[in-house]
Design an enzyme around this catalytic site. Structure first.
Site, PDB file in Angstrom:
ATOM      1  N   HIS A 144     -31.548 -14.228 -19.452  1.00 12.66           N
ATOM      2  CA  HIS A 144     -31.576 -13.278 -20.560  1.00 12.66           C
ATOM      3  C   HIS A 144     -30.335 -12.393 -20.519  1.00 12.66           C
ATOM      4  O   HIS A 144     -29.558 -12.446 -19.551  1.00 12.66           O
ATOM      5  CB  HIS A 144     -32.829 -12.394 -20.493  1.00 12.66           C
ATOM      6  N   HIS A 145     -30.189 -11.573 -21.539  1.00 13.27           N
ATOM      7  CA  HIS A 145     -29.051 -10.656 -21.648  1.00 13.27           C
ATOM      8  C   HIS A 145     -29.089  -9.609 -20.531  1.00 13.27           C
ATOM      9  O   HIS A 145     -30.123  -9.382 -19.882  1.00 13.27           O
ATOM     10  CB  HIS A 145     -29.060  -9.968 -23.015  1.00 13.27           C
ATOM     11  N   LYS A 185     -31.864  -6.714 -20.172  1.00 15.89           N
ATOM     12  CA  LYS A 185     -33.289  -6.958 -19.901  1.00 15.89           C
ATOM     13  C   LYS A 185     -33.588  -6.561 -18.467  1.00 15.89           C
ATOM     14  O   LYS A 185     -32.958  -7.042 -17.535  1.00 15.89           O
ATOM     15  CB  LYS A 185     -33.641  -8.431 -20.136  1.00 15.89           C
TER      16      LYS A 185
END
Length: 236
Positions: free
Chosen positions: A147-148, A151
């Site tokens: 994820h980015h 997160k």
């Protein structure tokens, strides 16, 4: 022609709420009759009436509410759905044990679905993972989620849900998390044995998939008997 399903969007000022409003406006089978957020600056935006969270008792009649808000707002929308005998589609995370119990209790009176991930592809992936785990007894099972960088939780809620599916099939999953760049969400479930490996992968490239999935769930939940449904139960 059937009348459109009347939708209430709770948490309308958030990113998911905005996506839901935009995508719902493109559908003829759904009608957003109210958008609810913590604060209201304009009473009507793009033809949709706006209500503050403390005004839920005054919203028009609706068939199903879609809730992407915060735990402190969850009790109010659940109570509103119960009082109107309307369905609830919720993606609000961080619910307390008491709120989860209240949701389970509400499911004896109205149809409800709660999911941390409303991607239809992930719903299918959960089914495939459970079936693979059951068929590949004794194989190593690893779940890698990416994820980015912003997160914070790891493993992701989706990875844990995939792990629960693997456990139902008899596997013992292990987890790894990657936080990099602006990755929307990628989940790899790997089953490995001597000389061979099976990989099941889902990659999200747009957050709109989650809003589309929630709208799909709302359209399929309406008219069903009381009960607690999974997103995968609403795919047909």
């Amino acid at each position: 022609m059937n009348a459109p399903i009347r939708i209430l969007i709770h948490g309308a000022s958030g990113r998911m709420g905005q996506a839901l409003l935009r995508l719902a406006s493109e559908r003829t089978d759904l009608e957003v009759i109210a958008a609810v957020s913590r604060k209201v600056e304009s009473r009507v935006i793009d033809g949709v009436p706006r209500f503050a969270a403390n005004e839920l008792s005054g919203v028009p009649e609706f068939d199903v509410a879609i809730d992407f808000s915060l735990p402190e707002g969850f009790d109010g929308i659940l109570a509103a759905c119960l009082s109107r005998r309307a369905g609830l589609v919720s993606g609000t995370t961080g619910l307390s044990a008491a709120q989860q119990d209240a949701l389970a209790s509400a499911a004896t009176e109205i149809p409800v679905v709660w999911s941390a991930n409303y991607s239809l592809g992930v719903a299918v992936l959960n089914d495939l993972v459970e079936r693979a785990a059951s068929a590949l007894a004794g194989w190593d099972c690893d779940i890698v989620e990416s994820h980015h960088v912003h997160k914070k939780d790891a493993p992701s809620g989706t990875a844990l849900a995939l792990g629960a599916s693997a456990e139902r099939g008899g596997a013992q999953p292990r987890y790894a998390s990657i936080r990099a760049g602006d990755i929307v969400g990628e989940h790899l479930v790997q089953f490995a044995a001597l000389g061979e490996r099976v990989e099941l992968v889902h990659r999200a490239t747009s957050r709109d998939i989650f809003a589309r999935g929630a709208l799909h769930a709302a359209s399929r939940l309406t008219g069903r008997p009381a009960g607690r449904y999974r997103l995968r139960d609403l795919l047909d």
